[in-house]
Scaffold this active site. Structure first.
Site, PDB file in Angstrom:
ATOM      1  N   GLY A 195     -16.893  10.920   3.442  1.00  0.00           N
ATOM      2  CA  GLY A 195     -17.843   9.816   3.309  1.00  0.00           C
ATOM      3  C   GLY A 195     -17.487   8.990   2.098  1.00  0.00           C
ATOM      4  N   GLY A 236     -19.373   7.094  -1.339  1.00  0.00           N
ATOM      5  CA  GLY A 236     -20.550   6.790  -2.141  1.00  0.00           C
ATOM      6  C   GLY A 236     -20.279   5.565  -2.985  1.00  0.00           C
ATOM      7  CG  PHE A 296     -20.045   5.948  -8.777  1.00  0.00           C
ATOM      8  CD1 PHE A 296     -19.832   5.208  -9.919  1.00  0.00           C
ATOM      9  CD2 PHE A 296     -21.327   6.121  -8.317  1.00  0.00           C
ATOM     10  CE1 PHE A 296     -20.896   4.662 -10.600  1.00  0.00           C
ATOM     11  CE2 PHE A 296     -22.394   5.588  -9.000  1.00  0.00           C
ATOM     12  CZ  PHE A 296     -22.183   4.850 -10.148  1.00  0.00           C
ATOM     13  N   GLY A 297     -16.991   5.988  -5.131  1.00  0.00           N
ATOM     14  CA  GLY A 297     -15.686   6.285  -4.570  1.00  0.00           C
ATOM     15  C   GLY A 297     -15.806   7.147  -3.331  1.00  0.00           C
ATOM     16  NE  ARG A 337     -31.014   7.518  -0.832  1.00  0.00           N
ATOM     17  CZ  ARG A 337     -32.310   7.304  -0.804  1.00  0.00           C
ATOM     18  NH1 ARG A 337     -32.951   7.378   0.345  1.00  0.00           N
ATOM     19  NH2 ARG A 337     -32.994   7.033  -1.893  1.00  0.00           N
ATOM     20  CG  ASN A 338     -29.469  11.168  -3.051  1.00  0.00           C
ATOM     21  OD1 ASN A 338     -28.383  10.774  -2.639  1.00  0.00           O
ATOM     22  ND2 ASN A 338     -30.325  10.390  -3.671  1.00  0.00           N
TER      23      ASN A 338
HETATM   24  P1  AMP Z   1     -22.017  10.721  -2.022  1.00  0.00           P
HETATM   25  O1  AMP Z   1     -20.970   9.942  -2.687  1.00  0.00           O
HETATM   26  O2  AMP Z   1     -22.457  11.931  -2.765  1.00  0.00           O
HETATM   27  O3  AMP Z   1     -23.172   9.887  -1.557  1.00  0.00           O
HETATM   28  O4  AMP Z   1     -21.369  11.287  -0.702  1.00  0.00           O
HETATM   29  C1  AMP Z   1     -21.047  10.496   0.421  1.00  0.00           C
HETATM   30  C2  AMP Z   1     -21.074  11.376   1.651  1.00  0.00           C
HETATM   31  O5  AMP Z   1     -20.096  12.399   1.532  1.00  0.00           O
HETATM   32  C3  AMP Z   1     -22.411  12.099   1.841  1.00  0.00           C
HETATM   33  O6  AMP Z   1     -23.327  11.325   2.579  1.00  0.00           O
HETATM   34  C4  AMP Z   1     -22.007  13.357   2.568  1.00  0.00           C
HETATM   35  O7  AMP Z   1     -21.998  13.135   3.956  1.00  0.00           O
HETATM   36  C5  AMP Z   1     -20.591  13.622   2.079  1.00  0.00           C
HETATM   37  N1  AMP Z   1     -20.601  14.641   1.018  1.00  0.00           N
HETATM   38  C6  AMP Z   1     -20.845  14.462  -0.286  1.00  0.00           C
HETATM   39  N2  AMP Z   1     -20.778  15.621  -0.959  1.00  0.00           N
HETATM   40  C7  AMP Z   1     -20.488  16.562  -0.067  1.00  0.00           C
HETATM   41  C8  AMP Z   1     -20.289  17.979  -0.141  1.00  0.00           C
HETATM   42  N3  AMP Z   1     -20.388  18.641  -1.287  1.00  0.00           N
HETATM   43  N4  AMP Z   1     -20.018  18.632   1.000  1.00  0.00           N
HETATM   44  C9  AMP Z   1     -19.916  17.971   2.171  1.00  0.00           C
HETATM   45  N5  AMP Z   1     -20.087  16.653   2.309  1.00  0.00           N
HETATM   46  C10 AMP Z   1     -20.368  15.945   1.212  1.00  0.00           C
END
Ligand code: AMP
Length: 501
Positions: free
Chosen positions: A243, A245, A247-248, A380-381
């Site tokens: 995915g 976010g 920040f990257g 979502r978090n």
């Molecule tokens: P984030 O940058 O934390 O918003 O992550 C973007 C997306 O990556 C999230 O919506 C999740 O679907 C996936 N993701 C983030 N962290 C994890 C993790 N530890 N394990 C599995 N998927 C993750």
């Protein structure tokens, strides 16, 4: 003689309405506009707020006492906000006439005057006043532009991006980090020397709200006790993107030499913004995450800073974020194979929903014990792993994907208003109690299989509804009690077979 008698009687009983008293709002038990009306027959009353007829509701309603000759009462306001500001007109009518009288009520200033379009400014009659106002506005704009340029130059992206002077507490001078050292489970005073009420975690810069009470004693600022684990770049093998976010990108990766079994799956978060400030934030974030250890907080393994991009390594949570998971296990979910509907994923039952909720509550109990205020708790978090294991998993990186969950206030500030309590919306006050409110919204998300809160309303309407609904933070349960109630519900609920791997 008898004629005189009847006409005088008639004179006694037929009196056109008059409004004898109409006072400006004042605080008694509740806030109240006191009024007295006379007339015979007793007049009927109507109220208008800025010329719009008021329909009584539990927040604004007239309390009225009828006497032989007059009506006394109070237009009562429960916790009025800026939405209640304006002119209040009382109209009294009997068949001999109609009278009106108005009074102005000012209760609170508008929280986001630049974005909540509630009131149209009245034309200024005084040219000098206009001149001064325009001058001040221009001056404010120039200051804002300068601040904006400075922040853009030295700052970095923030989920909330609230950058008022004194609002953002930096761990180090010039750092824009949201991160705060945690020494042996408590936040060090270095992080709180602005006098902070709440500490926020996140990869974004998030402001701190004042409270001088916390952690004034016994901590040595100059000695950080956090040692962030460093992982070598050659030990990380990217497999696929999970995915993205704010920040990257987030990748699934294999990581070597992290555990005795040599190789394990991890989620790696990359940082695309490589300014000096961003690097500092990254370092602080890593220290913070290293210290946050709980079974319902996503595990942080360390950083990789050998090259670009900078990387944070987390435990891999197989089912991804909870919002997606809920939607995938709701009544509308379909597995699509080659674009064709194939099967549903299996709907979550009551017990599973309660399990999810109580795990998030457990994570929150831990955060509260560390005096951390998350400020952005939402499904979502949170992340979902094997066997319906749920953890609070994101501290500030999901804005981009779920951008509609955030409300842009005044150009730059992004607020997750649909998860925010009235006091956070109105005064930007974030506390453990405001996290509890967000938990309430999380419960709603869980039980609606991941719907967006207030999905039928536009952001301005959401703000209006939440601030009208005003529940005082002190009236909220504490998260520990909520968790106990969830446990009790779980015990009482019928047990289903575990359908999730
Ligand atoms: P984030 O940058 O934390 O918003 O992550 C973007 C997306 O990556 C999230 O919506 C999740 O679907 C996936 N993701 C983030 N962290 C994890 C993790 N530890 N394990 C599995 N998927 C993750």
């Amino acid at each position: 003689m008898s004629n005189w008698h009847w006409s005088s009687l008639l004179f006694c009983f037929l009196v056109p309405p008059t409004i004898v008293k109409l006072e400006e709002p004042a605080r008694y038990h509740d806030t109240c506009i006191l009024f007295t009306v006379r007339g015979s027959p007793l007049p009927t009353l109507r109220w208008f707020h800025d010329n719009k007829e008021l329909t009584p509701n539990k927040y604004v309603h007239p309390d009225v006492d009828y006497y032989k000759d007059d009506i006394e009462g109070c237009l009562t306001f429960k916790n009025p906000t800026h939405f209640n500001n304006g002119n209040y007109t009382l109209e009294a009518t009997n068949y001999l006439g109609v009278v009106t009288s108005s009074v102005h009520g000012h209760f609170l200033n508008m929280p986001f005057p630049d974005s909540v379009t509630a009131e149209t400014p009245k034309p200024q009659e005084d040219a000098f006043g206009v001149f001064i106002a325009v001058g001040l506005a221009t001056f404010a704009c120039v200051i804002l532009v300068i601040l904006f340029l400075l922040i853009n130059k030295y700052g970095r992206r923030s989920k909330f991006n609230i950058k008022g002077p004194g609002a953002v507490m930096n761990v180090e001078e010039n750092s824009t980090s949201p991160l705060h050292h945690v020494n042996h489970g408590v936040i060090s005073p270095c992080a709180l020397d602005n006098g902070s009420d709440s500490v926020v975690i996140g990869l974004s810069r998030i402001p701190i709200i004042e409270n001088p009470q916390y952690f004034r004693h016994g901590h040595n600022c100059s000695k950080p006790t956090t040692y962030v684990h460093h992982i070598k770049q050659r030990d990380i093998v990217l497999k696929r993107e999970l995915g993205e976010g704010a920040f990257g990108k987030v990748f699934l990766a294999e990581c070597y030499n992290l555990s005795p079994t040599k190789k394990m799956l991890v989620a790696v978060k990359t940082l695309k913004d490589l300014t000096l400030a961003a690097r500092k934030d990254f370092q602080h974030e890593a220290e913070l995450l290293t210290n946050l250890q709980h079974e319902h907080i996503v595990k942080f393994y360390g950083v990789c800073v050998d090259g670009d991009p900078l990387i944070m390594v987390f435990e891999y949570m197989k089912h991804g974020d909870l919002n997606k998971f809920l939607r995938a296990h709701g009544p509308d979910a379909m597995m699509l194979v080659d674009g064709q509907p194939l099967q549903t994923n299996g709907e979550l039952g009551l017990v599973q929903m309660l399990q999810i909720a109580s795990q998030i509550a457990a994570g929150m109990i831990y955060l509260a014990s560390q005096h951390f205020v998350h400020r952005d708790l939402a499904t979502r978090n949170c992340l979902v792993g094997n066997g319906l294991l749920v953890k609070i998993g994101d501290f500030g990186m999901s804005r981009d994907i779920y951008s509609t969950d955030y409300y842009r206030v005044g150009g730059h500030t992004m607020l997750p208003i649909r998860w925010m309590p009235p006091e956070s919306i109105m005064y930007r006050k974030f506390t453990t109690e405001s996290d509890v409110w967000s938990f309430g919204v999380i419960l709603w998300e869980i039980f609606t299989y991941g719907k967006q809160p207030w999905f039928q309303l536009a952001n301005n309407e959401v703000i209006e509804c939440i601030t009208q609904g005003r529940r005082e933070p002190q009236q909220r349960l504490i998260i520990k009690d909520i968790q106990q109630k969830l446990f009790a519900l779980m015990k009482a609920a019928p047990v289903y077979l575990d359908i999730l791997g």
